[in-house]
Scaffold this motif. Structure first.
Motif, PDB file in Angstrom:
ATOM      1  N   ARG A  84     -16.008  -8.943 -13.748  1.00  0.00           N
ATOM      2  CA  ARG A  84     -14.709  -8.690 -14.364  1.00  0.00           C
ATOM      3  C   ARG A  84     -13.940  -7.711 -13.480  1.00  0.00           C
ATOM      4  O   ARG A  84     -14.468  -6.686 -13.068  1.00  0.00           O
ATOM      5  N   ILE A  85     -12.696  -8.033 -13.194  1.00  0.00           N
ATOM      6  CA  ILE A  85     -11.853  -7.168 -12.376  1.00  0.00           C
ATOM      7  C   ILE A  85     -11.154  -6.192 -13.320  1.00  0.00           C
ATOM      8  O   ILE A  85     -10.459  -6.600 -14.244  1.00  0.00           O
ATOM      9  N   THR A  86     -11.368  -4.901 -13.074  1.00  0.00           N
ATOM     10  CA  THR A  86     -10.790  -3.870 -13.929  1.00  0.00           C
ATOM     11  C   THR A  86     -10.060  -2.840 -13.068  1.00  0.00           C
ATOM     12  O   THR A  86     -10.289  -2.766 -11.848  1.00  0.00           O
ATOM     13  N   THR A 146      -3.729 -11.720  -1.378  1.00  0.00           N
ATOM     14  CA  THR A 146      -2.595 -12.013  -2.252  1.00  0.00           C
ATOM     15  C   THR A 146      -2.843 -11.630  -3.705  1.00  0.00           C
ATOM     16  O   THR A 146      -1.949 -11.759  -4.539  1.00  0.00           O
ATOM     17  N   CYS A 147      -4.030 -11.158  -4.026  1.00  0.00           N
ATOM     18  CA  CYS A 147      -4.393 -10.839  -5.418  1.00  0.00           C
ATOM     19  C   CYS A 147      -3.532  -9.701  -5.958  1.00  0.00           C
ATOM     20  O   CYS A 147      -3.479  -8.609  -5.390  1.00  0.00           O
ATOM     21  N   ALA A 148      -2.879  -9.955  -7.081  1.00  0.00           N
ATOM     22  CA  ALA A 148      -2.004  -8.949  -7.676  1.00  0.00           C
ATOM     23  C   ALA A 148      -2.777  -7.711  -8.113  1.00  0.00           C
ATOM     24  O   ALA A 148      -2.260  -6.597  -8.023  1.00  0.00           O
ATOM     25  N   TYR A 149      -3.998  -7.882  -8.587  1.00  0.00           N
ATOM     26  CA  TYR A 149      -4.795  -6.705  -8.954  1.00  0.00           C
ATOM     27  C   TYR A 149      -4.957  -5.803  -7.734  1.00  0.00           C
ATOM     28  O   TYR A 149      -4.780  -4.589  -7.816  1.00  0.00           O
ATOM     29  N   ARG A 150      -5.303  -6.405  -6.639  1.00  0.00           N
ATOM     30  CA  ARG A 150      -5.506  -5.663  -5.394  1.00  0.00           C
ATOM     31  C   ARG A 150      -4.199  -5.023  -4.917  1.00  0.00           C
ATOM     32  O   ARG A 150      -4.170  -3.855  -4.517  1.00  0.00           O
ATOM     33  N   LEU A 151      -3.116  -5.792  -4.939  1.00  0.00           N
ATOM     34  CA  LEU A 151      -1.816  -5.282  -4.475  1.00  0.00           C
ATOM     35  C   LEU A 151      -1.344  -4.105  -5.310  1.00  0.00           C
ATOM     36  O   LEU A 151      -0.945  -3.063  -4.772  1.00  0.00           O
ATOM     37  N   ILE A 152      -1.385  -4.252  -6.624  1.00  0.00           N
ATOM     38  CA  ILE A 152      -0.898  -3.195  -7.518  1.00  0.00           C
ATOM     39  C   ILE A 152      -1.752  -1.939  -7.377  1.00  0.00           C
ATOM     40  O   ILE A 152      -1.231  -0.822  -7.318  1.00  0.00           O
ATOM     41  N   ALA A 153      -3.068  -2.110  -7.295  1.00  0.00           N
ATOM     42  CA  ALA A 153      -3.960  -0.955  -7.136  1.00  0.00           C
ATOM     43  C   ALA A 153      -3.679  -0.206  -5.836  1.00  0.00           C
ATOM     44  O   ALA A 153      -3.862   1.011  -5.761  1.00  0.00           O
ATOM     45  N   ALA A 154      -3.204  -0.930  -4.819  1.00  0.00           N
ATOM     46  CA  ALA A 154      -2.892  -0.317  -3.527  1.00  0.00           C
ATOM     47  C   ALA A 154      -1.440   0.147  -3.447  1.00  0.00           C
ATOM     48  O   ALA A 154      -0.999   0.614  -2.389  1.00  0.00           O
ATOM     49  N   GLY A 155      -0.686   0.011  -4.544  1.00  0.00           N
ATOM     50  CA  GLY A 155       0.704   0.447  -4.552  1.00  0.00           C
ATOM     51  C   GLY A 155       1.640  -0.479  -3.787  1.00  0.00           C
ATOM     52  O   GLY A 155       2.724  -0.061  -3.369  1.00  0.00           O
ATOM     53  N   ALA A 184     -10.617  -1.426  -6.608  1.00  0.00           N
ATOM     54  CA  ALA A 184     -10.602  -0.884  -5.242  1.00  0.00           C
ATOM     55  C   ALA A 184     -11.911  -1.163  -4.495  1.00  0.00           C
ATOM     56  O   ALA A 184     -11.919  -1.208  -3.267  1.00  0.00           O
ATOM     57  N   GLN A 185     -12.989  -1.369  -5.218  1.00  0.00           N
ATOM     58  CA  GLN A 185     -14.280  -1.650  -4.583  1.00  0.00           C
ATOM     59  C   GLN A 185     -14.520  -3.136  -4.353  1.00  0.00           C
ATOM     60  O   GLN A 185     -15.469  -3.509  -3.674  1.00  0.00           O
ATOM     61  N   LEU A 186     -13.674  -3.988  -4.895  1.00  0.00           N
ATOM     62  CA  LEU A 186     -13.882  -5.434  -4.783  1.00  0.00           C
ATOM     63  C   LEU A 186     -13.212  -5.952  -3.511  1.00  0.00           C
ATOM     64  O   LEU A 186     -12.160  -6.585  -3.541  1.00  0.00           O
ATOM     65  N   HIS A 187     -13.857  -5.688  -2.389  1.00  0.00           N
ATOM     66  CA  HIS A 187     -13.294  -6.025  -1.086  1.00  0.00           C
ATOM     67  C   HIS A 187     -13.149  -7.527  -0.859  1.00  0.00           C
ATOM     68  O   HIS A 187     -12.485  -7.955   0.066  1.00  0.00           O
ATOM     69  N   TRP A 188     -13.741  -8.319  -1.726  1.00  0.00           N
ATOM     70  CA  TRP A 188     -13.690  -9.770  -1.583  1.00  0.00           C
ATOM     71  C   TRP A 188     -12.459 -10.398  -2.245  1.00  0.00           C
ATOM     72  O   TRP A 188     -12.228 -11.602  -2.098  1.00  0.00           O
ATOM     73  N   LEU A 189     -11.660  -9.605  -2.937  1.00  0.00           N
ATOM     74  CA  LEU A 189     -10.444 -10.170  -3.531  1.00  0.00           C
ATOM     75  C   LEU A 189      -9.506 -10.634  -2.416  1.00  0.00           C
ATOM     76  O   LEU A 189      -9.377  -9.966  -1.391  1.00  0.00           O
ATOM     77  N   PRO A 190      -8.840 -11.766  -2.617  1.00  0.00           N
ATOM     78  CA  PRO A 190      -7.934 -12.239  -1.556  1.00  0.00           C
ATOM     79  C   PRO A 190      -6.768 -11.280  -1.359  1.00  0.00           C
ATOM     80  O   PRO A 190      -6.401 -10.525  -2.262  1.00  0.00           O
TER      81      PRO A 190
END
Length: 148
Positions: free
Chosen positions: A74-76, A89-98, A81-87
């Motif tokens: 589950r992505i939370t 373009t992933c919005a979770y990844r983008l938003i977490a990185a500002g 920030a630890q899920l380095h395998w997210l693409p």
């Protein structure tokens, strides 16, 4: 003057579950089998998790996915920030990185189908895992976006 949208002004940890879930663009890329070489190097394959519907890019049993599929994570806001395998373009990844959401994201354009038109989804591009032997995964590596 227009106010900034909530996803730009709300920290991930402060988002409601509904807000957090709405960040998902429905691409299905996180549901592909990946080969992790370690050191941050992850290769995506075109092999879909058995629960991923290849026609809709949605999980067939989203509520129970973690119990149905060993290793489904589950992505939370706490682990993104630890899920380095997210693409990339992933919005979770983008938003977490500002970083901003892409213009084709449903929260930006208002059309959940636009992500499919932008060819950012697994629809029409994957094979179901039952059709691929584990040892053959290395032959199924795909590169659907530029390397970071």
């Amino acid at each position: 003057m227009n106010a900034a949208p909530w996803w730009e002004t709300t920290a991930p940890q402060a988002m409601s579950e509904a807000q957090w879930e709405s960040l998902c663009d429905g691409c299905g890329l996180c549901c592909l089998h990946k080969i992790d070489e370690g050191g941050g190097v992850v290769h995506y394959t075109d092999v879909a998790c058995r629960l991923l519907d290849p026609l809709t890019a949605r999980c067939r049993d989203y509520a129970q996915r973690e119990t149905q599929v060993p290793g489904c994570e589950r992505i939370t806001p706490d682990n993104v920030a630890q899920l380095h395998w997210l693409p990339p373009t992933c919005a979770y990844r983008l938003i977490a990185a500002g970083q901003p959401l892409p213009d084709w994201h449903p929260l930006i354009c208002g059309d959940a189908r636009r992500v499919h038109g932008a060819i950012r989804t697994v629809i029409g591009r994957v094979v179901e895992e039952r059709r691929v032997r584990r040892k053959d995964m290395v032959h199924r590596i795909v590169q659907w976006w530029p390397r970071a």
